[in-house]
Design a protein around this motif. Structure first.
Motif, PDB file in Angstrom:
ATOM      1  N   UNK A 255       0.836  -1.198   0.000  1.00 10.49           N
ATOM      2  CA  UNK A 255       0.000   0.000   0.000  1.00 10.49           C
ATOM      3  C   UNK A 255       0.876   1.255   0.000  1.00 10.49           C
ATOM      4  N   UNK A 272      -6.172  -5.945  -2.754  1.00  9.43           N
ATOM      5  CA  UNK A 272      -5.445  -6.883  -1.895  1.00  9.43           C
ATOM      6  C   UNK A 272      -6.101  -6.888  -0.519  1.00  9.43           C
ATOM      7  N   UNK A 273      -6.453  -8.070  -0.039  1.00 12.13           N
ATOM      8  CA  UNK A 273      -7.118  -8.151   1.262  1.00 12.13           C
ATOM      9  C   UNK A 273      -6.157  -7.609   2.325  1.00 12.13           C
ATOM     10  N   UNK A 274      -6.526  -6.509   3.001  1.00 13.86           N
ATOM     11  CA  UNK A 274      -5.598  -5.929   3.984  1.00 13.86           C
ATOM     12  C   UNK A 274      -5.519  -6.866   5.181  1.00 13.86           C
ATOM     13  N   UNK A 278      -2.755  -2.039   6.759  1.00 11.95           N
ATOM     14  CA  UNK A 278      -2.461  -0.882   7.595  1.00 11.95           C
ATOM     15  C   UNK A 278      -3.607   0.125   7.519  1.00 11.95           C
ATOM     16  N   UNK A 279      -3.650   1.019   8.479  1.00 14.17           N
ATOM     17  CA  UNK A 279      -4.569   2.140   8.357  1.00 14.17           C
ATOM     18  C   UNK A 279      -3.981   3.096   7.312  1.00 14.17           C
ATOM     19  N   UNK A 280      -4.838   3.854   6.658  1.00 17.27           N
ATOM     20  CA  UNK A 280      -4.361   4.741   5.596  1.00 17.27           C
ATOM     21  C   UNK A 280      -3.957   6.095   6.176  1.00 17.27           C
ATOM     22  N   UNK A 281      -2.852   6.639   5.714  1.00 18.59           N
ATOM     23  CA  UNK A 281      -2.337   7.917   6.239  1.00 18.59           C
ATOM     24  C   UNK A 281      -3.111   9.095   5.667  1.00 18.59           C
ATOM     25  N   UNK A 282      -4.143   9.525   6.373  1.00 14.93           N
ATOM     26  CA  UNK A 282      -5.099  10.466   5.794  1.00 14.93           C
ATOM     27  C   UNK A 282      -4.453  11.790   5.423  1.00 14.93           C
TER      28      UNK A 282
END
Lengths: 349, 349
Positions: A255, A272-274, A278-282
């Motif tokens: 990612x 892609x199955x996370x 990770x959490x996304x860096x907003x």
């Protein structure tokens, strides 16, 4: 009949189990012609996802309808059918919105959440298909033998690669980067090309996968990863990155690779199955208007669009299968994929 | 001349500063006619963003061009101009891609990162505008007095609300929820209506803001917040949520509200500056194919589209200003917005 059961990490067995029986009126029994192993099956195989107790596994298959319940009208006995990797009614509001993976009455193979009765896993000889009217798609006629692999990809990997491309907004003239050179990534290359992308970069360091990516329409190959890989992508695209980046792995690294390869205002289409994040860096997304779109691919809805091109030979996504084994050697198939000796293994029942 | 300087938390002063001078050839000096206070100005005002040393503040203004550098051709002395909340050349690859907020040669008011020389903050009497050819947009003629507030919204809030709607993919027939009833949220209601949304829900518990939201096109008001607010939204939309949710706040709570209000396969268009997070919950997004799109709004590129409708009176986004003060009373403007006594304050120079 026999079906595949995962008992624990790296413990895959082909065992005798009860034959499925029609249970609900709108279900069907399908004799599997071909099934396969998914990259996501490797999570429990590798122990990344724990296997608390033995259970059926497999979610991609094509086969012949053997029995139907009295409410089934969409398919008939003897039909060759493609089953998506999930169950759906294809009529609820989410299905009508094109998100049949969020079907209000849907469920998953190898569980009983679709209609209360057990739906077999796909790596077996027979499968009870809940909500057969919505779930199954019959081909117009019995397909030629050589088409079976490509038809099987419509159950998951081709539809999933296509979803990555659609989610990223790939269209005529798009510049595209595909992160991941597994079966889904390779299908995403094919899908991007099919949707009109002008430039398609496959990120891959495996010669065989690079070769297939090129045949599927990749115009460039980038072998580097991480910051070096991102630098190569930026170099290719005006120093700013690609319009559309297709994330087909599901790890934190992939990612990050995808986000770093996307130009300001571009979109990451991810399938892609996370696996645990990770959490996304907003803030990164916000500052450069990078969109993130995608998810578990509603492949059921894509079958009608892709099937004619598979039947005509216009696309041959089945070429992602580079190993074929009889179904009873399913354990070898897992090992081959785990050790990356095969991109994807087709299992003949 | 006089300009606004923030010295510390809740310490806003209108002070004498040196007059700006043309510096680079492609800059202009603009005499401010009207400026305003942004919701994001409240972050340093409240001390959420620390003020390390006193600095100029303000980034929304309209005015009259007083001087231009020898390379400026897009605007002339005497023109009435709208300045977006950032500087851009409007020619680089990112600008051409519609993301002028990521201009390769851009910058921000009150800093010197656009062309090396200092660009004044907007809450002052005069502003040096770097890259005036790309940054400024002149109106066809001197606008009528009553149009000034709406023209000023094109510098930020109307373009930002529009960006939320565009990013969420609002189009004819869309169902829309707007989270946030500040000036941007209200403009987002107007933008959604303008783009053809059939249903527009404003989440607001303030009677005056509700009333303006209705006048701007909101079809429903939801006062509840959190899980209760989400439950009300789902109730309204087939139990699954809205197609498009416009997040116009930027807090963890507002983003959670937005994500929970979006139907599977729907999109959150977000423009609220994320203040220190939150990171986005990728697994939630993945499972229901919820897209997240948006960011710092490239309003420069929207001015041409929105300006004719402001000039014709077809849209009146300037109605978000519910308090007007002379520029030298700027400190009162901050206090009024901080205490939520005003939605947005217009400052007359």
């Amino acid at each position: 009949m026999f079906a595949t059961i995962i008992h624990a990490e790296r413990d895959i067995r082909f065992e005798e189990v009860p034959d499925p029986v029609l249970s609900t009126g709108d279900d069907a029994i399908v004799r599997v012609v071909a099934a396969c192993v998914c990259g996501s099956d490797l999570w429990p195989y590798r122990g990344v996802t724990p296997t608390v107790r033995p259970h059926r596994i497999g979610h991609e298959f094509v086969g012949i309808v053997e029995q139907i319940g009295p409410e089934v009208t969409a398919v008939g006995v003897g039909d060759f059918v493609i089953a998506p990797f999930y169950v759906c009614d294809n009529t609820c509001v989410n299905c009508r919105n094109g998100v049949s993976t969020s079907c209000l009455h849907g469920g998953w193979w190898g569980s009983d959440d679709a209609d209360g009765a057990f739906a077999d896993g796909a790596q077996g000889q027979l499968v009870r298909v809940p909500r057969a009217n919505g779930t199954l798609v019959a081909t117009p006629e019995q397909p030629a033998e050589h088409l079976i692999p490509s038809l099987l990809t419509l159950a998951d990997v081709m539809g999933t690669g296509h979803h990555a491309a659609v989610s990223a907004g790939v269209g005529p003239g798009s510049s595209v980067v595909v992160v991941g050179d597994g079966a889904v990534g390779l299908c995403a290359v094919l899908a991007a090309k099919r949707l009109g992308a002008t430039t398609v970069v496959a990120m891959s360091r495996h010669p065989e996968r690079q070769a297939l990516a090129r045949e599927f329409g990749a115009t460039h190959i980038i072998e580097e990863r991480g910051d070096e890989g991102i630098a190569r992508v930026l170099e290719l695209f005006d120093g700013v990155g690609a319009d559309c980046v297709l994330e087909c792995v599901g790890t934190k690294e992939s990612m990050a690779q995808a986000l770093g390869s996307t130009r300001p205002g571009g979109t990451v289409g991810y399938v892609g199955v996370p696996n645990g994040g990770p959490e996304l860096p907003v803030r990164t997304l916000f500052d450069d208007n990078i969109g993130v779109n995608g998810g578990v691919a509603p492949v059921r809805g894509y079958i009608e669009e892709l099937l004619p091109e598979v039947l005509s030979g216009a696309i041959e996504p089945g070429r992602v299968f580079d190993l074929e084994l009889p179904l009873d050697r399913v354990a070898e198939a897992y090992a081959a994929m785990d050790e990356r000796r095969a991109i994807k293994v087709l299992l003949r029942a």
